[in-house]
Scaffold this motif. Structure first.
Motif, mmCIF file in Angstrom:
data_model
loop_
_atom_site.group_PDB
_atom_site.id
_atom_site.type_symbol
_atom_site.label_atom_id
_atom_site.label_comp_id
_atom_site.label_asym_id
_atom_site.label_seq_id
_atom_site.Cartn_x
_atom_site.Cartn_y
_atom_site.Cartn_z
ATOM 1 N N ALA A 223 0.765 -1.267 0.044
ATOM 2 C CA ALA A 223 0.010 0.040 -0.113
ATOM 3 C C ALA A 223 0.792 1.308 -0.022
ATOM 4 O O ALA A 223 0.273 2.434 -0.643
ATOM 5 N N VAL A 224 1.970 1.247 0.329
ATOM 6 C CA VAL A 224 2.930 2.608 0.812
ATOM 7 C C VAL A 224 2.968 3.372 -0.497
ATOM 8 O O VAL A 224 2.552 4.533 -0.397
ATOM 9 N N ARG A 225 3.339 2.874 -1.499
ATOM 10 C CA ARG A 225 3.785 3.574 -2.843
ATOM 11 C C ARG A 225 2.398 4.136 -3.294
ATOM 12 O O ARG A 225 2.181 5.218 -3.736
ATOM 13 N N SER A 226 1.243 3.090 -3.295
ATOM 14 C CA SER A 226 -0.008 3.610 -3.787
ATOM 15 C C SER A 226 -0.626 4.734 -3.132
ATOM 16 O O SER A 226 -1.276 5.499 -3.804
ATOM 17 N N LEU A 227 -0.458 4.685 -1.623
ATOM 18 C CA LEU A 227 -0.938 5.641 -1.084
ATOM 19 C C LEU A 227 -0.418 7.129 -1.289
ATOM 20 O O LEU A 227 -0.920 8.022 -1.405
ATOM 21 N N ILE A 228 0.938 7.273 -1.337
ATOM 22 C CA ILE A 228 1.646 8.173 -1.528
ATOM 23 C C ILE A 228 1.169 8.836 -3.162
ATOM 24 O O ILE A 228 1.031 10.052 -3.242
ATOM 25 N N ASP A 229 1.359 8.066 -4.078
ATOM 26 C CA ASP A 229 0.657 8.449 -5.319
ATOM 27 C C ASP A 229 -0.563 8.983 -5.439
ATOM 28 O O ASP A 229 -1.104 9.886 -6.299
ATOM 29 N N HIS A 230 -1.636 8.502 -4.410
ATOM 30 C CA HIS A 230 -2.921 9.192 -4.275
ATOM 31 C C HIS A 230 -2.923 10.358 -3.407
ATOM 32 O O HIS A 230 -4.370 10.751 -2.785
ATOM 33 N N GLY A 231 -1.971 10.854 -2.897
ATOM 34 C CA GLY A 231 -2.069 11.840 -1.950
ATOM 35 C C GLY A 231 -2.135 11.599 -0.498
ATOM 36 O O GLY A 231 -2.539 12.521 0.242
ATOM 37 N N PHE A 232 -2.101 10.379 -0.162
ATOM 38 C CA PHE A 232 -2.059 10.019 1.375
ATOM 39 C C PHE A 232 -0.726 9.966 1.806
ATOM 40 O O PHE A 232 0.094 9.751 1.268
ATOM 41 N N ASP A 233 -0.538 9.834 3.167
ATOM 42 C CA ASP A 233 0.571 9.722 3.785
ATOM 43 C C ASP A 233 0.739 8.699 4.506
ATOM 44 O O ASP A 233 0.156 8.711 5.724
ATOM 45 N N PRO A 234 1.300 7.436 4.346
ATOM 46 C CA PRO A 234 1.396 6.102 4.933
ATOM 47 C C PRO A 234 2.486 6.468 6.396
ATOM 48 O O PRO A 234 2.438 5.451 7.023
ATOM 49 N N PHE A 235 3.070 7.497 6.246
ATOM 50 C CA PHE A 235 4.191 7.887 7.602
ATOM 51 C C PHE A 235 3.342 8.166 8.481
ATOM 52 O O PHE A 235 3.998 8.502 9.618
ATOM 53 N N THR A 236 2.059 8.579 8.198
ATOM 54 C CA THR A 236 1.432 9.551 9.480
ATOM 55 C C THR A 236 1.310 8.161 10.898
ATOM 56 O O THR A 236 1.201 7.244 10.604
ATOM 57 N N PRO A 237 1.632 8.785 11.848
ATOM 58 C CA PRO A 237 1.543 8.001 13.210
ATOM 59 C C PRO A 237 0.451 7.134 13.091
ATOM 60 O O PRO A 237 -0.850 7.411 12.999
ATOM 61 N N GLY A 238 0.645 5.764 13.353
ATOM 62 C CA GLY A 238 -0.480 4.868 13.556
ATOM 63 C C GLY A 238 -0.796 4.231 11.953
ATOM 64 O O GLY A 238 -1.822 3.207 12.131
ATOM 65 N N CYS A 239 -0.302 4.444 10.818
ATOM 66 C CA CYS A 239 -0.548 4.064 9.602
ATOM 67 C C CYS A 239 0.311 2.885 9.399
ATOM 68 O O CYS A 239 0.925 2.330 10.154
ATOM 69 N N GLU A 240 0.417 2.602 7.925
ATOM 70 C CA GLU A 240 0.972 1.432 7.354
ATOM 71 C C GLU A 240 2.397 1.480 7.827
ATOM 72 O O GLU A 240 3.035 0.399 8.110
ATOM 73 N N VAL A 241 3.425 2.571 7.818
ATOM 74 C CA VAL A 241 4.641 2.623 7.956
ATOM 75 C C VAL A 241 4.919 2.201 9.451
ATOM 76 O O VAL A 241 5.692 1.469 9.658
ATOM 77 N N ASP A 242 4.227 2.479 10.390
ATOM 78 C CA ASP A 242 4.059 2.371 11.976
ATOM 79 C C ASP A 242 3.772 0.783 11.911
ATOM 80 O O ASP A 242 4.390 0.111 12.760
ATOM 81 N N VAL A 243 2.859 0.391 11.248
ATOM 82 C CA VAL A 243 2.538 -1.092 11.254
ATOM 83 C C VAL A 243 3.844 -2.189 10.795
ATOM 84 O O VAL A 243 4.292 -3.053 11.582
ATOM 85 N N LEU A 244 4.528 -1.589 9.872
ATOM 86 C CA LEU A 244 5.778 -2.231 9.581
ATOM 87 C C LEU A 244 6.938 -2.309 10.607
ATOM 88 O O LEU A 244 7.507 -3.159 10.776
ATOM 89 N N ARG A 245 6.798 -1.010 11.160
ATOM 90 C CA ARG A 245 8.003 -0.722 12.246
ATOM 91 C C ARG A 245 7.837 -1.762 13.475
ATOM 92 O O ARG A 245 8.534 -2.125 14.083
#
Length: 248
Positions: A223-245
């Motif tokens: 989801a990460v790159r697709s969200l960025i391409d669609h104007g969303f931020d997967p790095f927002t606390p609690g989102c996809e990147v936090d799940v990965l971390r």
């Protein structure tokens, strides 16, 4: 006159709200076809379809509130989370629908997509290699044979509405079809795994927690790159990147 609220909008689709009416505009009518058919088949509450005139589908708002959003704190009692789990189980026990669904992709197709995405994430510097490598290892647990179930395919926490501990509606069925039931459970608790036990109490059957965690990692990686391409931020606390971390 009611104001027009833009619920979500990007280059593929947009959802607008005018009072108690939602207008879904989609460039891909096949997605709308799936959504309409799925809502006619599922044994759980769904929005009422008011009218359809391509490329627009008009649906009524469902009563109640969600248990939270991926990008915010979760709410609701353990009983409410359990009620959501019971509704999800009811969906998964329904007769299989005719559409394959995104969650029903073959293991070979998932492996190829996941490998390509992981390579792109590292090559383009989106995520560090160790984070991608670790989650690719975790995601391996989802890449096994499963018994197909009727799945929502995009069962985000914001797509399930409740009034107290009663489910009043499940929305956004464009990814519905045959798939792995544990994919839905992983998606619903993504970023809110502290409520997984409550959801499973309502779901009422033993599941493999490692597979749920694997689907969470897999979905987040894809989801990460697709969200960025669609104007969303997967790095927002609690989102996809936090799940990965959290898997590190």
């Amino acid at each position: 006159m009611d104001e027009v609220e833009v619920v979500v909008a990007h280059y593929e689709r947009a959802t607008l709200r005018v009072g108690d009416v939602f207008l879904k505009v989609d460039t891909d009518q096949a997605r709308i076809d799936v959504e309409v058919e799925a809502m006619s088949l599922v044994p759980v509450p769904t929005p009422k379809i008011l009218w359809r005139k391509p490329p627009v589908l008009a649906i009524a708002a469902v009563p109640g509130t969600t248990l939270g959003r991926l990008r915010g704190p979760s709410t609701g009692s353990p009983a409410a989370w359990a009620a959501a789990g019971a509704a999800i189980r009811k969906l998964h026990e329904a007769p299989l629908p005719p559409m394959p669904g995104r969650a029903g992709r073959s293991i070979a197709a998932l492996v190829a997509e996941l490998d390509d995405e992981c390579e792109s994430l590292v090559k383009n510097g989106v995520l560090p290699a160790d984070l991608v490598t670790r989650n690719r290892q975790v995601a391996e647990g989802a890449l096994r044979p499963w018994t197909p179930a009727f799945t929502h395919g995009d069962l985000q926490i914001a797509h399930v509405f409740l009034d107290g501990d009663k489910v009043t509606g499940i929305i956004d069925w464009s990814e519905a079809g045959q798939g792995d039931a544990l994919y839905d459970l992983a998606t619903f608790t993504l970023g809110h795994e502290e409520h997984l036990d409550d959801v499973l109490a309502g779901y009422g059957t033993d599941v493999d927690l490692d597979v749920i965690h694997a689907w969470s990692s897999l979905r987040s990686l894809l989801a990460v790159r697709s969200l960025i391409d669609h104007g969303f931020d997967p790095f927002t606390p609690g989102c996809e990147v936090d799940v990965l971390r959290s898997r590190m």
